[in-house]
Design a protein around this motif. Structure first.
Motif, PDB file in Angstrom:
ATOM      1  N   UNK A 272     -11.279  -2.043  12.260  1.00  0.00           N
ATOM      2  CA  UNK A 272     -10.329  -2.899  12.859  1.00  0.00           C
ATOM      3  C   UNK A 272      -8.962  -3.088  11.976  1.00  0.00           C
ATOM      4  N   UNK A 273      -7.783  -3.475  12.476  1.00  0.00           N
ATOM      5  CA  UNK A 273      -6.769  -3.979  11.533  1.00  0.00           C
ATOM      6  C   UNK A 273      -7.029  -5.604  11.433  1.00  0.00           C
ATOM      7  N   UNK A 274      -6.946  -5.947  10.485  1.00  0.00           N
ATOM      8  CA  UNK A 274      -7.181  -7.250  10.039  1.00  0.00           C
ATOM      9  C   UNK A 274      -5.994  -8.014   9.474  1.00  0.00           C
ATOM     10  N   UNK A 275      -5.911  -9.373   9.864  1.00  0.00           N
ATOM     11  CA  UNK A 275      -4.990  -9.983   9.051  1.00  0.00           C
ATOM     12  C   UNK A 275      -5.662 -11.469   8.516  1.00  0.00           C
ATOM     13  N   UNK A 276      -5.348 -11.486   7.176  1.00  0.00           N
ATOM     14  CA  UNK A 276      -5.913 -12.623   6.574  1.00  0.00           C
ATOM     15  C   UNK A 276      -4.714 -13.595   6.320  1.00  0.00           C
TER      16      UNK A 276
END
Length: 382
Positions: A272-276
């Motif tokens: 998955x594309x993930x944002x932190x």
């Protein structure tokens, strides 16, 4: 006594990757076995494939004999990071080369850019440091003007069942399209299928104003994802015939514009594309961390987890850097006081400290994020 081929494959697939790479040199039969689709499927189905990953630092290295070396986290294998001891080093033979840049890495491949200042010449190398195997790409067409209108942007791959590497494309973007009120983007791409560079133009939705970092997009499933700090992510599939760029809005809590007390990391984990989203909370002198995951089927965001690092005894000196490629619950941080990396497991609340790196990094924040390279046995298509 000779063992059946099936038995040999099952034995080799359960060995550490360092041993597999060495065994490829024993004989032609073993080399053919380890390069087969059956072996790759078997290898990725074993536990070995979930523990071999490390991170590399994007940057420039200048010296009389420039080279690139891996940045190891030095964390225990229980956190999914065995740090295999492959030498990630590439040294050109021409001492006139002044600049080497790691442009991108994905699916076991690394793209290098070499620039010769005296000749104003760019050379690209793509390779697998694990095997090791490096291929020099044909140079891009020379610019028709004095400056170089296209800038490096990324590397995308085409996979079969997420195992076999079928092809790749090197992507350069027309930089001036990002400076003016343009609704179109131009790309210069090199395709391993054709062995040539070509130029394509795509339409971009939404407002023209943007603050996009074109030099370090996130690569996933043949697509490049550019983070726009004004409120969305732009996505384009380079293996489709679509001439449109898709715009994905950021989660609502991130659409408030730039913030000096907030750090946003855009990466991938578990496919998955993930944002932190790490926001500094001055009252508790620590970061509140939210992890968002993008569902590409419906292009919507879901919050994977959230935690205030103060609740586990981690202060503002522990800066979030990356999410583990295989486990979204494992986050890496840089401890500026102890001068070391730190892994935190959100499920178990376990913390693991790595070796001190005071001699390597002089700054308390040596880089904005880590880009993880996952070793593989992919042979680079030529």
């Amino acid at each position: 006594m000779d063992l059946p081929e099936e038995v040999v494959v099952n034995i080799i697939a359960r060995l550490p990757m360092q041993s597999i790479v060495r065994f490829r040199l024993v004989c032609r039969e073993w080399k053919s076995l380890t390069e087969s689709a059956f072996f790759r499927d078997l290898y990725h189905s074993t536990s070995n494939s979930t523990s071999c990953n490390w991170s590399i630092l994007y940057g420039d290295y200048r010296s009389l004999r420039p080279s690139l070396k891996q940045v190891k986290l030095d964390l225990p294998s229980s956190h999914g990071n065995n740090n295999p001891s492959f030498p990630f080093c590439f040294t050109p033979t021409n001492n006139e080369i002044k600049k080497i840049t790691v442009v991108a890495s994905t699916d076991g491949l690394v793209l290098l850019r070499l620039y010769e200042e005296d000749k104003k010449m760019i050379r690209y190398y793509i390779g697998n440091p694990v095997l090791p195997q490096w291929i020099q790409l044909p140079p891009p067409p020379p610019p028709k003007v004095d400056y170089m209108p296209f800038t490096d942007s990324g590397l995308v791959t085409r996979m079969h069942n997420n195992v076999a590497l079928l092809g790749y494309k090197v992507v350069r973007i027309f930089s001036q399209a990002l400076l003016f009120t343009s609704r179109t983007w131009r790309f210069e791409t090199y395709s391993s299928d054709t062995g040539q560079w070509s130029i394509t133009q795509v339409c971009r939705p939404g407002a023209a104003l943007s603050r996009i970092d074109t030099s370090n997009p996130v690569t996933l499933n043949g697509k490049l994802h550019w983070l726009d700090h004004l409120g969305c992510i732009f996505v384009h599939d380079f293996f489709s015939h679509d001439d449109q760029v898709r715009a994905i809005s950021l989660p609502e809590k991130l659409q408030c514009g730039p913030d000096t007390c907030r750090k946003i990391i855009f990466t991938t984990s578990q496919g998955y594309c993930v944002l932190v989203d790490a926001q500094l909370i001055e009252e508790v002198n620590s970061y509140n961390v939210r992890i968002w995951r993008l569902n590409s089927d419906c292009w919507s965001w879901g919050k994977a987890w959230e935690i205030n690092m103060a609740s586990v005894g981690l202060g503002s000196s522990c800066v979030p850097m990356a999410i583990n490629y295989f486990d979204i619950d494992v986050i890496y941080l840089w401890d500026s006081e102890e001068k070391c990396f730190l892994a935190f497991n959100r499920r178990t609340l376990a913390k693991s400290y790595g070796a001190r790196k005071a001699d390597t990094f002089s700054s308390s924040k040596p880089f904005s994020c880590l880009s993880q390279f996952v070793p593989s046995l992919h042979v680079v298509p030529t």
